[in-house]
Enzyme design. Structure first.
Site, short mmCIF file in Angstrom:
data_model
loop_
_atom_site.label_atom_id
_atom_site.label_comp_id
_atom_site.label_asym_id
_atom_site.label_seq_id
_atom_site.Cartn_x
_atom_site.Cartn_y
_atom_site.Cartn_z
N ILE A 301 44.63 44.97 31.94
CA ILE A 301 44.90 46.35 32.33
C ILE A 301 46.28 46.79 31.85
CG2 ILE A 301 45.27 47.89 34.31
CD1 ILE A 301 42.38 47.31 33.88
N GLU A 324 54.26 33.95 28.57
CA GLU A 324 55.02 34.02 27.32
C GLU A 324 54.15 34.33 26.10
OE1 GLU A 324 58.00 31.20 24.65
OE2 GLU A 324 56.49 30.32 25.98
N LYS A 417 38.41 44.49 45.74
CA LYS A 417 38.41 43.29 46.59
C LYS A 417 39.38 43.42 47.76
CE LYS A 417 36.84 40.10 43.00
NZ LYS A 417 36.49 41.14 42.05
N VAL A 457 36.59 45.16 35.46
CA VAL A 457 36.68 45.81 34.15
C VAL A 457 36.01 44.94 33.10
CG1 VAL A 457 38.69 47.25 34.57
CG2 VAL A 457 39.01 44.88 33.88
N LEU A 458 35.28 45.59 32.20
CA LEU A 458 34.51 44.86 31.19
C LEU A 458 35.42 44.17 30.20
CD1 LEU A 458 31.83 47.60 30.44
CD2 LEU A 458 31.52 45.54 31.79
N VAL A 464 33.44 38.03 34.15
CA VAL A 464 32.14 37.36 34.06
C VAL A 464 31.50 37.49 32.68
CG1 VAL A 464 30.87 39.37 34.93
CG2 VAL A 464 29.94 37.08 35.25
#
Length: 630
Positions: A301, A324, A417, A457-458, A464
């Site tokens: 993200i 890093e 969540k 988010v894909l 997954v």
């Protein structure tokens, strides 16, 4: 046989060869024309100058061939444009010869050439030159497809102009692994129609046929199709055991021979939804010539937020992350992609208050995007103290510094969540939400504290879909925790657009939630991914159910049980009115839980976390014992 392979390796006929063939065709056409007329015993003019007359016709035609460059095109890709060049060349030569005839009649009272000879020659030469091109083109096509079983036989969905352009690109490009085998159409009036020499199958024929795998290897859809159409044709194809490919039509239209962008359909193509409408001018106004901080900037993200902000002409973007290698890779990518944007890449841990304060003091940020967090549920369940240091302590540091240094807007990235959490990760994010919200009305605050909350988010790190892809590539099995587990999904750019938009919409203290559509059953997702990879679920690739992981729940939510929503001017963005805590209360509990984390006291950490977040009920976890204590 060796000669055949040499011909197949020949990419095009040299221009000088085409020129010589065209000249030979002209000479042959003149001879044929005179032979036909002489066989009819037609008397010719100036018969003693017959050789000179033939030479002049050939010479004039050669000059026109050079002028119009009829030999310049690649024969294997000949089109009607090449035919028109031949017509213009031969037509111009005919006009010149007619003018010479007219002058001859004025001066000598007799035309140099018989008019039937000229017109007969004109039609014969055009026919032979175009015939040569069509035969050559067909020969290349036959040699390209002969003995090449590795080429995938594809059926293109649609019969409109874009589908024809796509089909031509496939036919004319010999270096790709695809072979046109037919067309598919939803129309019912094309049962016996042919297109580019290939049969058109309507939807009813497609569904009834049981031997499609003998005719096709894959179905090709276009990116301009609606999601409903893509979903429908994909389901049809997968049910028939065919692969599904996707083509970017805009690229094909711009370049008739560009088919390299055709790729297998990805599960992301089926999960994508129309993105929210972003008011770019408003977003740009808040970022232009400003210093921006992005924590967790090397993550899925955070890095996308950085890339989107980099397009808004900010004065400086400071990217902070403790990882890093990902930070270094992002640095290389951003410096290449945005050479005119100033960046500062900081390797730091947000739980280190003094390190973060130095950044706030040096750069005087206008907007802070807080995306740094630990997010993997099972790992955090085993190491709850780390979630406290980063998700709560780190958020507390960055939020308090934003208040202290009068940052205009602080935008936090949260997760679904955090709603009615069943694990430490979700509860720690909910505690972070409560701390950020509590600062809004704290004494002396001028910063607008805003939270965004969304689902999976894909393609994010550790999510997954990449996990399933790796398992499928290895031949399985694909592991799912429970057959009934469901999740919401959105794209990474979509999630980040929401974050940026929320930063401009918020007046402070809001939690923005996104209408994420219908949740996806993970079992259906896995089966679809296996089929898209060309395998049969349960036969080629097995699916194993391994049980819910510690802290995992079947259904994710975006709103708490006692929350209400308020619509915004964006139809897919809502404000959640969740219960609040006073700053003094959450501050006191935060200090307690951070002290417990420093002592590595997991039970005490979760016990305090359940006080901060009363709706936190552990699931499939060692901490369930705390819920049974009255």
């Amino acid at each position: 046989m060796g000669n055949v392979f040499k011909i197949r390796e020949l990419r095009y006929i040299p221009r000088w060869s085409v020129f010589l063939i065209d000249v030979s065709v002209v000479f042959f056409s003149v001879l044929v024309s005179y032979f036909l007329l002489s066989s009819l015993e037609v008397k010719l003019n100036f018969i003693k100058y017959q050789k000179e007359k033939i030479f002049s016709v050939v010479l004039i035609n050669i000059l026109c061939i050079v002028l119009f460059k009829t030999y310049a095109g690649i024969i294997r890709h000949s089109t009607f444009f090449d035919f028109f060049k031949i017509v213009w060349s031969s037509g111009s030569a005919l006009i010149v010869l007619l003018v010479l005839n007219f002058i001859s009649e004025l001066v000598l009272d007799n035309p140099i050439f018989l008019y039937p000879v000229l017109f007969l020659f004109f039609f014969i030469s055009i026919f032979l030159m175009f015939f040569f091109r069509m035969i050559t083109k067909e020969l290349f096509d036959v040699l390209d497809t002969k003995d090449t079983p590795s080429k995938a036989r594809i059926a293109i969905v649609g019969v409109e102009d874009t589908s024809v352009s796509l089909a031509k690109a496939i036919i004319h490009n010999p270096d790709h692994p695809y072979q046109l085998a037919g067309f598919l159409s939803a129309r019912s009036d094309s049962k016996k129609a042919m297109l580019l020499g290939h049969k058109i199958y309507n939807k009813a024929q497609f569904l009834r046929s049981d031997n499609l795998k003998e005719q096709f290897d894959a179905v090709l859809i276009k990116d301009m199709m609606t999601k409903l159409e893509i979903e429908e044709w994909t389901s049809f194809a997968l049910d028939k055991g065919l692969k599904v490919l996707k083509a970017p039509v805009t690229n094909i239209i711009k370049d008739d021979h560009k088919v390299g962008d055709i790729r297998p359909l990805q599960i992301e193509d089926l999960l994508n939804r129309p993105t929210i409408r972003i008011e770019n001018d408003e977003v740009k106004c808040y970022h232009i010539n400003k210093n921006i901080l992005v924590t967790g900037g090397a993550g899925s993200i955070g890095s996308e937020i950085v890339k989107q902000v980099a397009q808004l002409k900010s004065s400086l973007i400071v990217v902070v992350d403790q990882a890093e290698s990902p930070l270094y890779e992002l640095q290389l990518e951003l410096l290449e992609k945005f050479p005119n944007q100033r960046f500062k890449f900081i390797l730091a841990d947000i739980s280190n208050y003094s390190r973060m304060e130095k950044l706030f003091d040096d750069y005087q940020f206008s907007i802070v995007y807080h995306a740094a967090a630990y997010k993997h549920v099972p790992l955090i369940e085993d190491n709850p103290h780390e979630a406290i240091f980063v998700n709560i302590g780190g958020t507390k540091n960055v939020a308090l510094l934003s208040k202290k240094y009068c940052v205009n807007r602080f935008v936090m990235v949260s997760t679904d969540k955090a709603v009615n959490p069943t694990n430490v990760m979700g509860a720690s994010k909910r505690a972070a939400e409560l701390f950020v919200q509590s600062l809004q009305n704290s004494s002396g605050n001028t910063t607008k504290f805003i939270t965004t909350r969304f689902g999976n988010v894909l393609g994010s790190n550790g999510s997954v879909i990449p996990h399933f892809k790796k398992q499928i590539e290895k031949g399985g099995p694909v592991t799912i925790t429970h057959p009934d587990i469901i999740r919401y999904f959105m794209t990474i750019p979509e999630a980040c657009e929401l974050v940026l938009q929320a930063g401009t919409m918020g007046q402070g203290g809001e939690i923005y939630v996104f209408d994420m559509g219908k949740p996806v059953k993970i079992l259906d997702l896995a089966e679809r991914m296996i089929k898209l990879s060309g395998y049969t679920p349960g036969i080629d690739i097995k699916i194993d159910f391994i049980g819910l992981r510690p802290g995992e729940k079947l259904y994710e939510e975006l709103l708490t049980d006692n929350a209400t929503t308020i619509p915004t001017h964006h139809e897919k963005i809502m404000i959640s009115r969740d219960p609040l805590m006073k700053f003094e209360d959450i501050e006191n509990l935060s200090k307690q839980i951070i002290l417990a984390a420093m002592n590595k006291d997991s039970l005490q950490i979760v016990r305090i976390l359940k006080i901060i977040v009363p709706e936190f009920i552990s699931n499939n976890s060692e901490f369930e014992i705390l819920d049974s204590v009255s």
